[in-house]
Design a protein around this motif. Structure first.
Motif, PDB file in Angstrom:
ATOM      1  N   ASP A  85     -17.849 -44.120  -8.276  1.00 15.10           N
ATOM      2  CA  ASP A  85     -17.203 -43.883  -9.568  1.00 15.10           C
ATOM      3  C   ASP A  85     -16.083 -44.911  -9.787  1.00 15.10           C
ATOM      4  N   LYS A 122     -21.019 -27.811 -17.488  1.00 16.07           N
ATOM      5  CA  LYS A 122     -20.097 -28.465 -16.548  1.00 16.07           C
ATOM      6  C   LYS A 122     -18.665 -28.321 -17.053  1.00 16.07           C
ATOM      7  N   LEU A 140      -6.329 -32.349  -8.045  1.00 17.51           N
ATOM      8  CA  LEU A 140      -7.402 -33.281  -7.750  1.00 17.51           C
ATOM      9  C   LEU A 140      -6.850 -34.599  -7.212  1.00 17.51           C
ATOM     10  N   MET A 150     -17.078 -33.622  -5.219  1.00 14.81           N
ATOM     11  CA  MET A 150     -17.493 -35.027  -5.136  1.00 14.81           C
ATOM     12  C   MET A 150     -17.199 -35.562  -3.732  1.00 14.81           C
ATOM     13  N   ILE A 209     -14.363 -33.044 -18.375  1.00 13.68           N
ATOM     14  CA  ILE A 209     -13.803 -34.140 -17.583  1.00 13.68           C
ATOM     15  C   ILE A 209     -12.752 -34.847 -18.437  1.00 13.68           C
ATOM     16  N   THR A 240      -6.541 -38.519  -6.978  1.00 14.73           N
ATOM     17  CA  THR A 240      -6.637 -39.525  -8.047  1.00 14.73           C
ATOM     18  C   THR A 240      -6.611 -40.931  -7.468  1.00 14.73           C
ATOM     19  N   PHE A 253      -9.973 -39.168 -11.603  1.00 16.81           N
ATOM     20  CA  PHE A 253      -9.868 -37.911 -10.865  1.00 16.81           C
ATOM     21  C   PHE A 253     -11.128 -37.697 -10.043  1.00 16.81           C
ATOM     22  N   ARG A 254     -10.939 -37.326  -8.798  1.00 21.73           N
ATOM     23  CA  ARG A 254     -12.073 -36.936  -7.955  1.00 21.73           C
ATOM     24  C   ARG A 254     -12.492 -35.547  -8.420  1.00 21.73           C
ATOM     25  N   GLN A 255     -13.709 -35.447  -8.907  1.00 19.51           N
ATOM     26  CA  GLN A 255     -14.197 -34.178  -9.431  1.00 19.51           C
ATOM     27  C   GLN A 255     -14.488 -33.204  -8.294  1.00 19.51           C
ATOM     28  N   TRP A 270     -12.018 -37.036 -23.396  1.00 24.51           N
ATOM     29  CA  TRP A 270     -12.510 -35.863 -22.700  1.00 24.51           C
ATOM     30  C   TRP A 270     -14.020 -35.811 -22.893  1.00 24.51           C
TER      31      TRP A 270
END
Length: 141
Positions: free
Chosen positions: A115, A79, A4, A107, A82, A6, A102-104, A73
């Motif tokens: 975010d 879902k 991911l 997204m 995260i 960041t 973190f880019r989910q 967390w």
């Protein structure tokens, strides 16, 4: 394995690390500075729960430690979990607070930027809270 994207978002807090960590490491204090941890955050047995627009979230916090680790967390219904790495490190007489965002998956750029802006706002709120508190040992001053 998926990697991911960041962003490291950090801020300096003019407060000794032991004092900053003592406040920030308590889950019950998160709603005072972390907008994502709504005022509904509460303990139920050994779990922390929060009501969100997406349903009830379960939040797990790292245990108190001597390393400045404030990871948590967030689990939302249906879902993926995260992971939110958050660190405090001593920087001179103050504290550097570092949040890894973190880019989910799925997204877009706009949501990732939004975010990041929310994280900056939360860290600024934490800075204000910590810098406004009287240092430990100076309660009579």
């Amino acid at each position: 394995m998926t990697v991911l994207e960041t962003r490291i978002i950090d801020i300096f807090v003019d407060r000794r690390m032991d004092e900053a960590y003592a406040f920030a490491s308590r889950p019950e204090n998160f709603p005072e500075w972390a907008a994502g941890m709504s005022s509904s955050l509460h303990r139920e047995g050994d779990r922390w729960l929060a009501e969100t627009p997406l349903g009830q979230a379960t939040v797990r916090f790292s245990p108190p430690n001597a390393f400045g680790v404030l990871d948590h967390w967030v689990m939302l219904p249906g879902k993926p979990m995260i992971y939110i790495p958050l660190r405090m490190i001593e920087n001179g007489n103050g504290t550097q607070v570092m949040f890894t965002l973190f880019r989910q998956p799925g997204m877009d750029d706009m949501n990732f930027d939004q975010d990041a802006a929310m994280v900056r706002k939360d860290l600024s709120a934490l800075k204000r809270l910590l810098e406004q508190q009287k240092p430990a040992g100076n309660a009579g001053s």
